[in-house]
Design an enzyme around this catalytic site. Structure first.
Site, PDB file in Angstrom:
ATOM      1  N   HIS A  54      26.727  70.175 -23.088  1.00 32.18           N
ATOM      2  CA  HIS A  54      27.228  68.801 -23.115  1.00 32.18           C
ATOM      3  C   HIS A  54      28.259  68.656 -24.242  1.00 32.18           C
ATOM      4  O   HIS A  54      28.136  69.300 -25.296  1.00 32.18           O
ATOM      5  CB  HIS A  54      26.101  67.812 -23.443  1.00 32.18           C
ATOM      6  CG  HIS A  54      25.059  67.642 -22.372  1.00 32.18           C
ATOM      7  ND1 HIS A  54      25.110  68.241 -21.137  1.00 32.18           N
ATOM      8  CD2 HIS A  54      23.931  66.873 -22.371  1.00 32.18           C
ATOM      9  CE1 HIS A  54      24.053  67.870 -20.429  1.00 32.18           C
ATOM     10  NE2 HIS A  54      23.324  67.044 -21.143  1.00 32.18           N
TER      11      HIS A  54
ATOM     12  N   CYS B  23      18.722  65.083 -24.713  1.00 33.87           N
ATOM     13  CA  CYS B  23      19.641  66.167 -25.070  1.00 33.87           C
ATOM     14  C   CYS B  23      20.971  65.661 -25.650  1.00 33.87           C
ATOM     15  O   CYS B  23      21.461  66.197 -26.653  1.00 33.87           O
ATOM     16  CB  CYS B  23      19.890  67.061 -23.862  1.00 33.87           C
ATOM     17  SG  CYS B  23      20.195  66.166 -22.345  1.00 33.87           S
TER      18      CYS B  23
HETATM   19  P1  NAP Z   1      13.872  71.748 -13.406  1.00 34.42           P
HETATM   20  O1  NAP Z   1      14.849  72.850 -13.544  1.00 34.42           O
HETATM   21  O2  NAP Z   1      13.924  70.927 -12.178  1.00 34.42           O
HETATM   22  O3  NAP Z   1      12.401  72.354 -13.594  1.00 34.42           O
HETATM   23  C1  NAP Z   1      11.262  71.605 -13.347  1.00 34.42           C
HETATM   24  C2  NAP Z   1      10.023  72.420 -13.664  1.00 34.42           C
HETATM   25  O4  NAP Z   1       8.878  71.601 -13.426  1.00 34.42           O
HETATM   26  C3  NAP Z   1       9.858  73.662 -12.786  1.00 34.42           C
HETATM   27  O5  NAP Z   1       9.212  74.687 -13.508  1.00 34.42           O
HETATM   28  C4  NAP Z   1       8.928  73.145 -11.694  1.00 34.42           C
HETATM   29  O6  NAP Z   1       8.153  74.164 -11.069  1.00 34.42           O
HETATM   30  C5  NAP Z   1       8.019  72.266 -12.499  1.00 34.42           C
HETATM   31  N1  NAP Z   1       7.336  71.297 -11.635  1.00 34.42           N
HETATM   32  C6  NAP Z   1       7.895  70.421 -10.775  1.00 34.42           C
HETATM   33  N2  NAP Z   1       6.935  69.749 -10.117  1.00 34.42           N
HETATM   34  C7  NAP Z   1       5.746  70.212 -10.567  1.00 34.42           C
HETATM   35  C8  NAP Z   1       4.380  69.942 -10.264  1.00 34.42           C
HETATM   36  N3  NAP Z   1       4.032  69.012  -9.361  1.00 34.42           N
HETATM   37  N4  NAP Z   1       3.418  70.618 -10.931  1.00 34.42           N
HETATM   38  C9  NAP Z   1       3.742  71.554 -11.847  1.00 34.42           C
HETATM   39  N5  NAP Z   1       5.021  71.867 -12.169  1.00 34.42           N
HETATM   40  C10 NAP Z   1       6.007  71.212 -11.540  1.00 34.42           C
HETATM   41  O7  NAP Z   1      14.000  70.696 -14.597  1.00 34.42           O
HETATM   42  P2  NAP Z   1      14.485  70.927 -16.118  1.00 34.42           P
HETATM   43  O8  NAP Z   1      15.948  70.654 -16.224  1.00 34.42           O
HETATM   44  O9  NAP Z   1      13.973  72.232 -16.603  1.00 34.42           O
HETATM   45  O10 NAP Z   1      13.796  69.702 -16.874  1.00 34.42           O
HETATM   46  C11 NAP Z   1      12.432  69.664 -17.154  1.00 34.42           C
HETATM   47  C12 NAP Z   1      12.118  68.504 -18.110  1.00 34.42           C
HETATM   48  O11 NAP Z   1      12.872  68.669 -19.313  1.00 34.42           O
HETATM   49  C13 NAP Z   1      12.489  67.122 -17.596  1.00 34.42           C
HETATM   50  O12 NAP Z   1      11.535  66.191 -18.076  1.00 34.42           O
HETATM   51  C14 NAP Z   1      13.822  66.855 -18.220  1.00 34.42           C
HETATM   52  O13 NAP Z   1      14.117  65.481 -18.359  1.00 34.42           O
HETATM   53  C15 NAP Z   1      13.641  67.505 -19.572  1.00 34.42           C
HETATM   54  N6  NAP Z   1      14.883  67.908 -20.217  1.00 34.42           N
HETATM   55  C16 NAP Z   1      15.781  68.667 -19.558  1.00 34.42           C
HETATM   56  C17 NAP Z   1      16.943  69.041 -20.203  1.00 34.42           C
HETATM   57  C18 NAP Z   1      17.974  69.901 -19.525  1.00 34.42           C
HETATM   58  O14 NAP Z   1      19.008  70.179 -20.137  1.00 34.42           O
HETATM   59  N7  NAP Z   1      17.757  70.358 -18.294  1.00 34.42           N
HETATM   60  C19 NAP Z   1      17.194  68.633 -21.519  1.00 34.42           C
HETATM   61  C20 NAP Z   1      16.235  67.849 -22.167  1.00 34.42           C
HETATM   62  C21 NAP Z   1      15.080  67.497 -21.508  1.00 34.42           C
HETATM   63  P3  NAP Z   1       8.624  74.817  -9.659  1.00 34.42           P
HETATM   64  O15 NAP Z   1       9.708  75.775  -9.991  1.00 34.42           O
HETATM   65  O16 NAP Z   1       7.382  75.488  -9.191  1.00 34.42           O
HETATM   66  O17 NAP Z   1       9.073  73.695  -8.789  1.00 34.42           O
END
Ligand code: NAP
Length: 342
Positions: free
Chosen positions: A252, A130
């Site tokens: 950010h 990001c």
């Molecule tokens: P998050 O809010 O923690 O969400 C994680 C998601 O993954 C939730 O839907 C969760 O489901 C699911 N999950 C977790 N464990 C799982 C499992 N064992 N099986 C199936 N689903 C599962 O994280 P996020 O910020 O959205 O980030 C997600 C990804 O995007 C990461 O790889 C991160 O590095 C990337 N990313 C994030 C951003 C950002 O700004 N946040 C930017 C760029 C890239 P539950 O709700 O059921 O736990």
């Protein structure tokens, strides 16, 4: 593929997944069928898409039968485990994690920069880090005009970049402080309030994003050089970055000093940035106008400002770029990539 697509989101309940759903709806992506996947904890919950309730299912190896496009946003481990199943089932995957970004057979794409690379995919396309994506939105047009050699940058990264639990942590810590009606010099909270980050994030600034490498940089800091080289097709780009987590909920900001091959002036840089796609030029310090995290939060466009000749570099330009990392740094960019596919 028919006109309407069967789209799946793996990680649909997360900070990014929720925004992906919103982007698909707002941009009127041609969704014929929608499969929303998350962990067993969320299975059975419903979310609305275009006024209709959609039930979340548990992500499993066989979740991708008939899926055309799968947007992954559930962390690197989940991507490594389940993306091969999605590809095998015939889906084209856009992955938000870092799992495949530096794989030579996987295009890493910011559509405003290298949309053409999408065509080279073999089933997986990666979405960039990001902070890198937001920085490149301003750096790329400048690079095209003046040829960037190297950059020095410091990021001011929002907690939503870490996901839903980190948003909850900053809310909880801030409430805990306010509830006790403490004064400004009494802000340190009990250790049991610190769960997601290594230190308290409320009223603090953590020079620690992602894990440390032997070089002393963090993995996050090296993504600017590694991913920047790949996206801009610029193998000699050099970037020295310090990534800092700050108590901002969303968006950010990055302070950049860039050195170019060709002489650069602020006026010439304005010319280039004014017409750059996906970018707003917000730069009138006398009127206190410059990009702010609060202003870009929830917006598709990134914003650049505080342009000045860098006084410590030859052909150098200093600037401040801000963007909503849940959108341009993740969900929006992923949906834009999916739009390139249709
Ligand atoms: P998050 O809010 O923690 O969400 C994680 C998601 O993954 C939730 O839907 C969760 O489901 C699911 N999950 C977790 N464990 C799982 C499992 N064992 N099986 C199936 N689903 C599962 O994280 P996020 O910020 O959205 O980030 C997600 C990804 O995007 C990461 O790889 C991160 O590095 C990337 N990313 C994030 C951003 C950002 O700004 N946040 C930017 C760029 C890239 P539950 O709700 O059921 O736990």
């Amino acid at each position: 593929m028919s006109h309407l697509k069967h789209v799946a989101i793996a990680g649909a309940t997360g900070a990014v997944g929720v925004e992906m759903l919103r982007c698909l709806e707002q941009r009127n992506f041609p969704v014929g069928q929608l499969t929303l996947l998350a962990s067993a904890r969320s299975a059975g919950k419903t979310v609305k898409f275009k006024g209709t309730d959609v039930t979340i299912k548990e992500l499993k190896a066989d979740s991708f039968e008939g899926v055309d496009i799968a947007l992954f946003s559930a962390g690197g481990g989940i991507s490594k485990e389940f993306i091969p199943h999605a590809v095998k089932a015939g889906a084209v995957v856009v992955d938000n994690s870092s799992a495949y970004r530096m794989d030579d057979s996987v295009p890493l794409v910011v559509p405003e920069i290298n949309a053409e690379d999408v065509k080279k995919h073999k089933g997986i396309i990666a979405n960039p880090n990001c902070t890198t994506a937001i920085t490149l939105m301003a750096l790329w047009p400048l690079h095209q005009a003046f040829g960037v050699k190297r950059l020095f940058a410091s990021s001011y990264q929002a907690v939503s970049g870490t996901g839903a639990q980190a948003i909850e942590e900053l809310e909880r810590q801030t409430r805990e402080w306010a509830k006790a009606e403490r004064k400004w010099d009494d802000v340190r909270l009990p250790a049991d309030q610190v769960k997601v980050y290594p230190h308290q994030i409320a009223f603090n600034a953590l020079p620690h994003v992602d894990s440390f490498l032997d070089s002393g940089y963090t993995k996050e800091e090296m993504k600017m050089e590694n991913e920047g080289r790949k996206i801009m097709h610029h193998p000699t780009l050099r970037a020295s970055v310090t990534c800092v987590r700050v108590p901002v909920f969303r968006a950010h900001s990055v302070a950049v000093s860039a050195e170019f091959e060709k002489p650069v002036t602020v006026e010439a840089a304005y010319e280039v940035l004014r017409t750059a796609k996906g970018l707003d030029l917000v730069d009138d310090p006398t009127l206190k106008k410059y990009p702010l995290a609060l202003d870009v939060a929830g917006k598709d466009n990134c914003a650049v400002g505080r342009l000045r000749l860098d006084c410590a570099l030859d052909n150098g330009l200093a600037f401040w770029v801000a963007g909503d990392q849940l959108l341009k740094g993740a969900a929006l960019n992923a949906v834009q990539i999916a739009e390139c596919l249709v």
